[in-house]
Design a protein around this motif. Sequence first.
Motif, mmCIF file in Angstrom:
data_model
loop_
_atom_site.group_PDB
_atom_site.id
_atom_site.type_symbol
_atom_site.label_atom_id
_atom_site.label_comp_id
_atom_site.label_asym_id
_atom_site.label_seq_id
_atom_site.Cartn_x
_atom_site.Cartn_y
_atom_site.Cartn_z
ATOM 1 N N LEU A 1 6.750 6.162 -12.966
ATOM 2 C CA LEU A 1 7.018 5.581 -11.654
ATOM 3 C C LEU A 1 5.944 4.573 -11.268
ATOM 4 O O LEU A 1 6.262 3.486 -10.765
ATOM 5 C CB LEU A 1 7.114 6.681 -10.600
ATOM 6 N N THR A 2 4.682 4.924 -11.471
ATOM 7 C CA THR A 2 3.616 4.002 -11.062
ATOM 8 C C THR A 2 3.702 2.692 -11.845
ATOM 9 O O THR A 2 3.486 1.607 -11.279
ATOM 10 C CB THR A 2 2.231 4.638 -11.255
ATOM 11 N N ARG A 3 4.030 2.769 -13.101
ATOM 12 C CA ARG A 3 4.158 1.541 -13.895
ATOM 13 C C ARG A 3 5.372 0.730 -13.447
ATOM 14 O O ARG A 3 5.323 -0.503 -13.410
ATOM 15 C CB ARG A 3 4.225 1.892 -15.379
ATOM 16 N N TRP A 4 6.455 1.416 -13.093
ATOM 17 C CA TRP A 4 7.616 0.715 -12.537
ATOM 18 C C TRP A 4 7.258 0.046 -11.212
ATOM 19 O O TRP A 4 7.645 -1.112 -10.957
ATOM 20 C CB TRP A 4 8.763 1.702 -12.355
ATOM 21 N N PHE B 1 0.841 -1.189 0.000
ATOM 22 C CA PHE B 1 0.000 0.000 0.000
ATOM 23 C C PHE B 1 0.884 1.249 0.000
ATOM 24 O O PHE B 1 1.743 1.415 0.868
ATOM 25 C CB PHE B 1 -0.931 0.009 1.216
ATOM 26 N N ILE B 2 0.657 2.106 -0.995
ATOM 27 C CA ILE B 2 1.486 3.299 -1.175
ATOM 28 C C ILE B 2 0.599 4.506 -1.442
ATOM 29 O O ILE B 2 -0.345 4.431 -2.226
ATOM 30 C CB ILE B 2 2.470 3.117 -2.352
ATOM 31 N N ASN C 1 5.760 -4.952 -7.930
ATOM 32 C CA ASN C 1 4.763 -5.643 -7.112
ATOM 33 C C ASN C 1 3.382 -5.409 -7.715
ATOM 34 O O ASN C 1 2.774 -4.364 -7.478
ATOM 35 C CB ASN C 1 4.803 -5.132 -5.667
ATOM 36 N N PRO C 2 2.862 -6.362 -8.490
ATOM 37 C CA PRO C 2 1.558 -6.174 -9.138
ATOM 38 C C PRO C 2 0.403 -6.036 -8.147
ATOM 39 O O PRO C 2 -0.677 -5.582 -8.524
ATOM 40 C CB PRO C 2 1.404 -7.447 -9.988
ATOM 41 N N ALA D 1 -5.727 4.923 -14.182
ATOM 42 C CA ALA D 1 -5.832 3.483 -14.409
ATOM 43 C C ALA D 1 -4.894 2.695 -13.501
ATOM 44 O O ALA D 1 -5.110 1.500 -13.266
ATOM 45 C CB ALA D 1 -5.546 3.167 -15.874
ATOM 46 N N GLU D 2 -3.851 3.350 -12.984
ATOM 47 C CA GLU D 2 -2.904 2.676 -12.093
ATOM 48 C C GLU D 2 -3.295 2.803 -10.622
ATOM 49 O O GLU D 2 -2.672 2.182 -9.763
ATOM 50 C CB GLU D 2 -1.499 3.267 -12.279
ATOM 51 N N MET D 3 -4.320 3.608 -10.314
ATOM 52 C CA MET D 3 -4.621 3.959 -8.928
ATOM 53 C C MET D 3 -5.779 3.155 -8.345
ATOM 54 O O MET D 3 -6.742 2.806 -9.038
ATOM 55 C CB MET D 3 -4.958 5.455 -8.825
#
Length: 257
Positions: free
Chosen positions: A92-95, A77-78, A100-101, A133-135
């Motif tokens: 960064l979010t994709r990295w 959790f970030i 950690n998927p 989409a990453e959140m």
Amino acid sequence: MSTPRPCALSIAGFDPSGGAGLLADCKTLEANGVYGLGVCTALTIQNDVTFERVSWVAPADIRDQIRLLLARFPIDFIKIGLFESLPQLLELTRWLKGQNPRLQLVWDPVLKATAGFEFHQRPDPELLRALCAEMALLTPNRPEVLRLWPAPTAEAAAEAVSAWCPVLLKGGHAAGAEATDLLFGSGAVQAFSAPRLPHGEKHGSGCVLSAAILAQLARGAALADACRVGKAYTATVLASNPSLLGYHFHNSLPHEN
């Protein structure tokens, strides 16, 4: 024998006053029963009423801070706060998801400092869509959501953006006897209200709310419950004293029935 606390990570700027950013996030995580880890994205020259300037941390240094933490601690959790570049934030979010998927990311979009310093203009719609989409959750206030997405009202903007990820529209900038936050997601809206306090304005209150929600998610709460308990915790900080810097409390969370 006590069980280990879950870990959660704040990726945010350093505010020397401790009201916002990394210091506020880690105080909030600790008070909510979570061990708070921090990665610095910016060194700000500010206090609770004045913002002078910011020195940004290089993207490579941000990644290196994160890399060592991920190698050592179980982080699922970030929270992401102040960031120099939204295209760099997407990278960064994709990295992070590549490391950690399972990561759940909460983005508190810091677009403008309380004292008036502007960090970001309106993002390109495709960039915003890709970021969302990453959140797992977006937590803008009313001016922020209208900067992210042009619409007749903040509610309409939040509803539009919630097509890509859940949006908690913070109600501190609205009028009325109660401050009501609205959670948009899956075609539904849920409201979380607290009395509006006569001296409840606090520097960094949005950081506190998003960090409290992150803590509850790390403790296993569902999103709506995390927003409800996070709202209640933030209300205790707002009511703690009449200054612009709130006090944090241990063992002050509302108990479940």
